[in-house]
Scaffold this active site. Structure first.
Site, PDB file in Angstrom:
ATOM      1  N   GLU A  51       0.817  -1.227   0.000  1.00  0.00           N
ATOM      2  CA  GLU A  51       0.000   0.000   0.000  1.00  0.00           C
ATOM      3  C   GLU A  51       0.848   1.274   0.000  1.00  0.00           C
ATOM      4  O   GLU A  51       0.402   2.316  -0.487  1.00  0.00           O
ATOM      5  CB  GLU A  51      -0.960   0.011   1.190  1.00  0.00           C
ATOM      6  CG  GLU A  51      -2.099  -1.002   1.095  1.00  0.00           C
ATOM      7  CD  GLU A  51      -1.728  -2.363   1.664  1.00  0.00           C
ATOM      8  OE1 GLU A  51      -0.536  -2.594   1.960  1.00  0.00           O
ATOM      9  OE2 GLU A  51      -2.641  -3.195   1.821  1.00  0.00           O
ATOM     10  N   PHE A 113     -10.871  -7.592  14.173  1.00  0.00           N
ATOM     11  CA  PHE A 113      -9.814  -8.018  13.263  1.00  0.00           C
ATOM     12  C   PHE A 113      -9.516  -6.909  12.248  1.00  0.00           C
ATOM     13  O   PHE A 113     -10.430  -6.374  11.629  1.00  0.00           O
ATOM     14  CB  PHE A 113     -10.229  -9.307  12.546  1.00  0.00           C
ATOM     15  CG  PHE A 113      -9.203  -9.761  11.537  1.00  0.00           C
ATOM     16  CD1 PHE A 113      -7.940 -10.161  11.949  1.00  0.00           C
ATOM     17  CD2 PHE A 113      -9.501  -9.774  10.183  1.00  0.00           C
ATOM     18  CE1 PHE A 113      -6.986 -10.558  11.022  1.00  0.00           C
ATOM     19  CE2 PHE A 113      -8.552 -10.170   9.251  1.00  0.00           C
ATOM     20  CZ  PHE A 113      -7.293 -10.566   9.672  1.00  0.00           C
ATOM     21  N   GLN A 114      -8.267  -6.575  12.087  1.00  0.00           N
ATOM     22  CA  GLN A 114      -7.807  -5.519  11.170  1.00  0.00           C
ATOM     23  C   GLN A 114      -8.451  -4.169  11.465  1.00  0.00           C
ATOM     24  O   GLN A 114      -8.699  -3.386  10.560  1.00  0.00           O
ATOM     25  CB  GLN A 114      -8.020  -5.930   9.708  1.00  0.00           C
ATOM     26  CG  GLN A 114      -7.115  -7.102   9.317  1.00  0.00           C
ATOM     27  CD  GLN A 114      -7.002  -7.327   7.817  1.00  0.00           C
ATOM     28  OE1 GLN A 114      -7.932  -7.038   7.079  1.00  0.00           O
ATOM     29  NE2 GLN A 114      -5.863  -7.847   7.374  1.00  0.00           N
ATOM     30  N   LYS A 163     -17.240  -0.944   6.503  1.00  0.00           N
ATOM     31  CA  LYS A 163     -17.732  -1.931   5.547  1.00  0.00           C
ATOM     32  C   LYS A 163     -19.249  -1.872   5.397  1.00  0.00           C
ATOM     33  O   LYS A 163     -19.776  -1.957   4.286  1.00  0.00           O
ATOM     34  CB  LYS A 163     -17.305  -3.331   6.024  1.00  0.00           C
ATOM     35  CG  LYS A 163     -17.482  -4.410   4.977  1.00  0.00           C
ATOM     36  CD  LYS A 163     -16.873  -5.722   5.464  1.00  0.00           C
ATOM     37  CE  LYS A 163     -16.922  -6.771   4.353  1.00  0.00           C
ATOM     38  NZ  LYS A 163     -16.315  -8.044   4.774  1.00  0.00           N
ATOM     39  N   MET A 475      24.395   9.114   1.037  1.00  0.00           N
ATOM     40  CA  MET A 475      24.319  10.389   1.742  1.00  0.00           C
ATOM     41  C   MET A 475      24.624  10.213   3.224  1.00  0.00           C
ATOM     42  O   MET A 475      25.305  11.045   3.833  1.00  0.00           O
ATOM     43  CB  MET A 475      22.935  11.027   1.557  1.00  0.00           C
ATOM     44  CG  MET A 475      22.824  12.439   2.099  1.00  0.00           C
ATOM     45  SD  MET A 475      24.034  13.569   1.380  1.00  0.00           S
ATOM     46  CE  MET A 475      23.092  14.258   0.015  1.00  0.00           C
TER      47      MET A 475
END
Lengths: 566, 194
Positions: A51, A113-114, A163, A475
């Site tokens: 993502e 969950f999640q 949802k 760097m």
């Protein structure tokens, strides 16, 4: 028309002119993915591999086009993976809308969950965010999100959709009226006395300099800034994100300012009697030590974000407004002027710099990053969109790839996000399919998001990847060399064989170790319609000069010695 | 945003949309920008969808302006004003529970309360609760006087402020949902909500 929440999301995206979205499915966003099938012919979904890539692609798309980029993720880990991309977009004022799934409303707060408090997590890294708790709010919330993302000082906006809201049905009516937000009024015009004040300072100045920032391009004020510079003969220096705001071949444009800016720009700022800061925010990488920064100069600061005025540098004339509008108020009254003596001094500094230019050095048997980047510039006619990652190659790109057009250098300036370059380049390709796109990345940063090679292959995105490989986090190594007595802790890298890796993904590739091979490899990459990869194995311990050490005075630069001086 | 601090306090007043999470947004901004807050109060106004905040900061005018411009940047913040440039009324309220278990302390407390705009609102055999309303300065003077008798519990609301005169700090904005619904009704013509 009665629609499900998921379909309303799609309809709203179409209404906002969205053609492409970057995302990754998951449980809580599944209803929306299910609705996508119906809209597949008008709304293309790009399946990313992580993502973070989706948020950087949306960002790259937005930077290349000036339009809002869209990314989609599921709840919990999907949404938290977007955070780095949101923070990157926030720092660089890039307009993106992120749509995330959330657990159903009854489950919110139950550690389902999640489940993650995504609006809470993203609050400080978004311009604004929403949790939609009623499907009837969905359409205008999305319209508001796009409006906030693209207006004023642009930025990322997140819309979290549970949802059950995606599943619920309601009458779909897209609000056709303008968005009215009681607390959101981006400033536009300057007041008369502010315009007069700015004109007076410009008229009185003998050593003026324009500091040209990213805001010029976002306001579309390139022509106005150029006219200001030309009519009053004011030299202009660019911020990193300001590159492209003015053509760098213009005689009044004297290159980048700041930590790795041109010495002439930094000297000119320190010796100027007037700074005209346009759409820039006096970042610490630009100013160095604030106490000694441009102490002899009065300052005009024009920015659309009122809170930027007087934040780091006190302005004598501070104007919160849209740059194009404000300059159009100012230009009709601007007198012609010339500053031959001042510009002559700047030419002397430039001459000194060109004597120190690494391209003038004999470097037998070595391949240097500056050479690679300058060759890419030459071969592409200086006309490609380059998207960089973060580090030495990024600064060298800024120094050795002059840009003539707006939005042709896309780079993570404010946040300095390693891993940004390659996915942002894919996003840019979707925004500008007819342009030549080069992702110029280091071996470190590329490995943070290289999984998106699969995305590039799946979409046949014509992005040329140039890996500048020195087997070091260059760097960081440079800082260790200069400030930590060469203790190279955790900077040497044992890398994979990037060409074999490209082979595994099915990406045509070349390995370049000698200067003579550069042109052929670059032309090879340009000839292929689809992703390509070139690994440039460069000198391990290069330095980027000039360098203003963090917190040092801007004129106190470490310079590359002239040939014969070292 | 560290800055040289002064001892004087500045008052910033903000009208905000009365929506879930607004206080969180404001608190998050203060934390993120490292603004030091002396007190923050929030309450409803006569318009149900608008809340009003009074924020006290120990700072100079420049610092207060930085707070004001950063507050104004938040989408849910409707209007912001730094009140110190104009005459204004400020009030702080304290509930103070004190020991009340002997005649001496009872007398002392009654005597102190008589000299201040304070009331004893609850009396028991061992403790009493005093309600005191006033400016921050008067409140602090009162607390200093009561201290020796033994404060066992105390709460202050924090300062609330309002500018004097006719320069009204208010807004006619009606809430967003209503606006959109009205617009949609007009468009669909059937009076059905979005």
């Amino acid at each position: 028309m009665r629609l499900k929440g998921s379909e309303i999301i799609m309809e709203c995206l179409l209404k906002e002119g969205v053609h492409v979205m970057f995302g990754y499915p998951g449980g809580a966003i599944l209803p929306t993915y299910d609705a996508m099938a119906k809209y597949d012919d008008r709304l293309h979904h790009v399946l990313v591999r992580h993502e973070q890539g989706a948020s950087h692609m949306a960002d790259g798309y937005a930077r290349a086009t000036g339009e809002v980029g869209v990314c989609i993720a599921t709840s919990g880990p999907g949404a938290t993976n977007l955070v780095t991309g949101l923070a990157t977009a926030m720092m660089d004022s890039s307009p993106i809308v992120a749509i995330t799934g959330q657990v159903p409303i009854p489950a919110i707060g139950s550690d389902a969950f999640q489940e993650t408090d995504v609006t809470g997590v993203t609050l400080p890294v978004t311009k604004h965010n929403y949790l939609v708790t009623d499907v009837r709010d969905l359409a205008y919330t999305i319209k508001e999100a796009f409006y906030i993302a693209r207006t004023g000082r642009p930025g990322p906006v997140l819309v979290d959709v549970p949802k059950d809201v995606q599943i619920a049905e309601t009458e779909f009516i897209y609000p056709e009226t303008d968005i009215v937000l009681p607390g959101y009024h981006p400033p536009s015009t300057a007041r008369e006395h502010e315009v007069e004040g700015a004109l007076r300072l410009i008229a009185e100045a003998e050593r003026p300099i324009i500091l040209a920032g990213h805001g010029i391009m976002m306001s579309g004020a390139m022509g106005e800034v150029r006219e200001l510079a030309e009519r009053a003969q004011i030299p202009a220096t660019l911020t990193l994100l300001g590159k492209g705001a003015l053509p760098e071949e213009h005689p009044l444009v004297i290159g980048m300012m700041g930590m790795h800016g041109e010495a002439c720009s930094n000297h000119a700022i320190q010796e100027a009697d007037l700074l005209i800061a346009l759409g820039m925010r006096f970042d610490d990488r630009v100013t160095g030590n604030l106490k000694t920064y441009a102490v002899n100069a009065r300052k005009i600061h024009i920015d659309i974000d009122r809170s930027e005025i007087n934040k780091n540098v006190k302005a004598d004339v501070g104007i919160a407004g849209d740059l194009k509008t404000v300059l159009n108020q100012l230009l009709p009254k601007l007198e012609r002027k010339s500053h031959p003596e001042w510009i002559g001094r700047i030419r002397d500094w430039q001459e000194d710099s060109s004597e120190r230019d690494i391209l003038n050095y004999e470097t037998p048997g070595k391949l240097l990053t500056a050479q690679v980047i300058n060759d890419i510039w030459r071969i592409t006619g200086g006309d490609a969109i380059t998207v960089t990652d973060v580090g030495q190659h990024q600064m060298l790109e800024a120094q050795y790839y002059p840009h003539q057009r707006p939005a042709t250098l896309l780079t993570s300036g404010g946040l300095g996000t390693m891993g940004f370059g390659f996915p942002a380049a894919i996003g840019a390709k979707f925004g500008k399919p007819d342009e030549e796109i080069w992702a110029i990345v280091g071996d470190g940063g590329f490995q943070m998001t290289l999984c998106e090679m699969a995305t590039a292959v799946q979409e046949n995105a014509n992005v040329n990847i140039a890996i500048i490989n020195n087997n070091f986090l260059g760097m960081v190594r440079q800082w260790q060399e200069l400030f930590f007595e060469k203790r190279y802790q955790a900077t040497p890298m044992v890398n994979p064989d990037f060409c074999k890796l490209a082979d595994a993904y099915g990406i045509p590739n070349r390995l370049v170790t000698q200067r003579e091979q550069v042109e052929d490899a670059v032309e090879y990459a340009r000839s292929i319609d689809g992703p390509t990869l070139i690994e440039f194995v460069v000198e391990k311990e290069e330095m980027v000069y000039p360098m203003v050490p963090a917190g040092a005075d801007l004129h106190d630069m470490k310079r590359r010695p002239k040939p014969g001086e070292a | 945003m560290a800055e040289t601090k002064t001892d004087n306090k500045m008052t910033v007043v903000a009208l905000v949309e009365n929506e879930p999470g607004v206080l969180n947004r404001i608190a998050s901004m203060f934390r993120r920008r490292a603004f030091n807050i002396d007190s923050l109060t929030v309450g409803r106004t006569h318009r149900p969808h608008i809340s009003r905040m009074t924020i006290r900061v120990v700072a100079g005018p420049e610092y207060a302006m930085k707070i004001a411009t950063n507050l104004q940047k938040l989408v849910n913040v409707i209007d912001v004003r730094v009140l110190d440039n104009e005459p204004h009324i400020e009030r702080d309220l304290a509930l103070i529970k004190v020991r009340n278990d002997d005649a001496d302390s009872r007398n002392t407390i009654t005597e102190i309360c008589d000299r201040y705009p304070a009331r004893i609102v609850d009396v028991g055999p061992e403790v009493a609760i005093i309600e005191m309303v006033g400016t921050e300065t008067i409140l602090e003077a009162f607390i200093e006087e009561v201290k020796p008798t033994g404060i066992v519990e105390m709460i202050r609301t924090g300062v609330v402020s309002m500018g004097r005169g006719t320069r009204i700090h208010d807004t006619n904005f009606i809430n967003r949902r209503a606006l959109v619904e009205a617009a949609s009704k007009a468009r669909s013509g059937n009076g059905r909500l979005v």
